[in-house]
Design an enzyme around this catalytic site. Structure first.
Site, PDB file in Angstrom:
ATOM      1  N   ARG A 136       0.596  -0.948   0.217  1.00  0.00           N
ATOM      2  CA  ARG A 136       0.147   0.304   0.213  1.00  0.00           C
ATOM      3  C   ARG A 136       0.603   1.501  -0.238  1.00  0.00           C
ATOM      4  NH1 ARG A 136      -5.133  -1.063   1.396  1.00  0.00           N
ATOM      5  NH2 ARG A 136      -5.981  -3.043   0.510  1.00  0.00           N
ATOM      6  N   HIS A 165      -0.548  -4.235   5.240  1.00  0.00           N
ATOM      7  CA  HIS A 165      -0.091  -3.411   6.086  1.00  0.00           C
ATOM      8  C   HIS A 165       0.632  -3.547   6.918  1.00  0.00           C
ATOM      9  CE1 HIS A 165      -4.572  -0.639   5.076  1.00  0.00           C
ATOM     10  NE2 HIS A 165      -3.036   0.014   3.568  1.00  0.00           N
ATOM     11  N   CYS A 259      -6.999  -1.328  13.109  1.00  0.00           N
ATOM     12  CA  CYS A 259      -7.199  -1.160  11.997  1.00  0.00           C
ATOM     13  C   CYS A 259      -8.686   0.119  12.117  1.00  0.00           C
ATOM     14  CB  CYS A 259      -8.049  -1.593  11.105  1.00  0.00           C
ATOM     15  SG  CYS A 259      -6.966  -3.330  10.125  1.00  0.00           S
TER      16      CYS A 259
END
Length: 271
Positions: A136, A165, A259
């Site tokens: 990402r 991530h 998250c």
């Protein structure tokens, strides 16, 4: 171990769904229970409040099912907020919504020059910023992070698309300790982690596969997925108090407690 009171930004999963697939966790053909996702999210929010943390909320917007994952909305350190630029067009409209919230909250605002997915890939660990890349956030974004925040940036190369991530492969437990899955990183990044954190907790693949490392620590309490039982036991052996939460519905989109949680660092935190 001292617990540090924290301020978090969260977003209710009012419009949560899995309508597209931008990571290996997402299957648009699998059923999703939005009402259950909301109840699980509310439980996470209550855990934070019970621990004495402050939870602020951004208004969810229709058509943005991943907006619940507030950690991707920015990076906030010492009163400065770095806005984000998402890799995938499905999430692009989240960026201005979070930017507007930071501006309204009075943070010193910086716009990204490259793809940068916020605290999903940028974790403050003591006096360093650990910055993920590979899936990402662009490697070029790391230089801007260092210039804006004034912390040395350590690049972490991610190699497993399931852990797209940094916050799915590593969690910061306190200023000196992290937990991570070695296999999620390149050999060079593994060597750097061993050098920086010789006493790190190593997670098993089984716990990483339930997003056990997508956890939130205040230095004493670690909030992590309830299914990550081996990791929780290792953390308790180190003296941490673990709190398991079930975010099974949000995991269908590749998200866990971290998250859903963006830390808002206004300045020096109080203990």
């Amino acid at each position: 171990m001292d617990a540090t009171r924290q301020r978090f930004l969260m977003c209710r999963p009012t419009y949560f769904a899995v309508d597209y697939a931008i990571n290996p966790w997402m299957d648009p053909n699998a059923p999703v229970d939005t009402d259950l996702a909301i109840r699980q999210w509310e439980r996470l929010r209550q855990v934070y409040r019970d621990l004495g943390h402050t939870v602020e909320e951004i208004t969810p917007l229709p058509g943005l099912p991943d907006m619940v994952f507030a950690a991707n909305g920015g990076t906030v350190i010492d009163g400065k907020a770095m806005a984000v630029q998402f890799r995938d067009p499905q999430r692009a409209d989240e960026a201005p919504a979070y930017r507007a919230w930071f501006e309204g909250a009075g943070f010193e605002l910086y716009d990204p020059k490259h793809v940068n997915e916020g605290e999903g890939d940028v974790l403050l660990a003591g006096d360093h910023l650990l910055a993920g890349t590979g899936f990402r956030t662009a490697h070029a974004a790391h230089a801007q992070l260092q210039e804006v925040f004034g912390y040395p940036v350590i690049t972490m190369q991610l190699v497993d698309p399931r852990f797209y991530h940094l916050d799915t492969a590593l969690t910061v437990l306190d200023e000196r300790t992290v937990a991570y899955l070695p296999e999620a990183f390149s050999p060079g990044s593994q060597a750097v982690l061993r050098r920086l954190f010789p006493d790190a907790v190593h997670a098993t693949m089984a716990d990483a596969e339930v997003l056990g490392l997508n956890a939130v620590s205040d230095g004493r309490h670690v909030v992590l997925p309830a299914q990550a039982t081996d990791l929780a036991a290792k953390l308790r052996d180190r003296g941490y108090q673990t709190i398991g939460v079930d975010l099974s519905e949000l995991r269908k989109a590749g998200g866990g407690p971290k998250c859903c949680t963006l830390r808002l660092r206004q300045g020096k935190a109080s203990k």
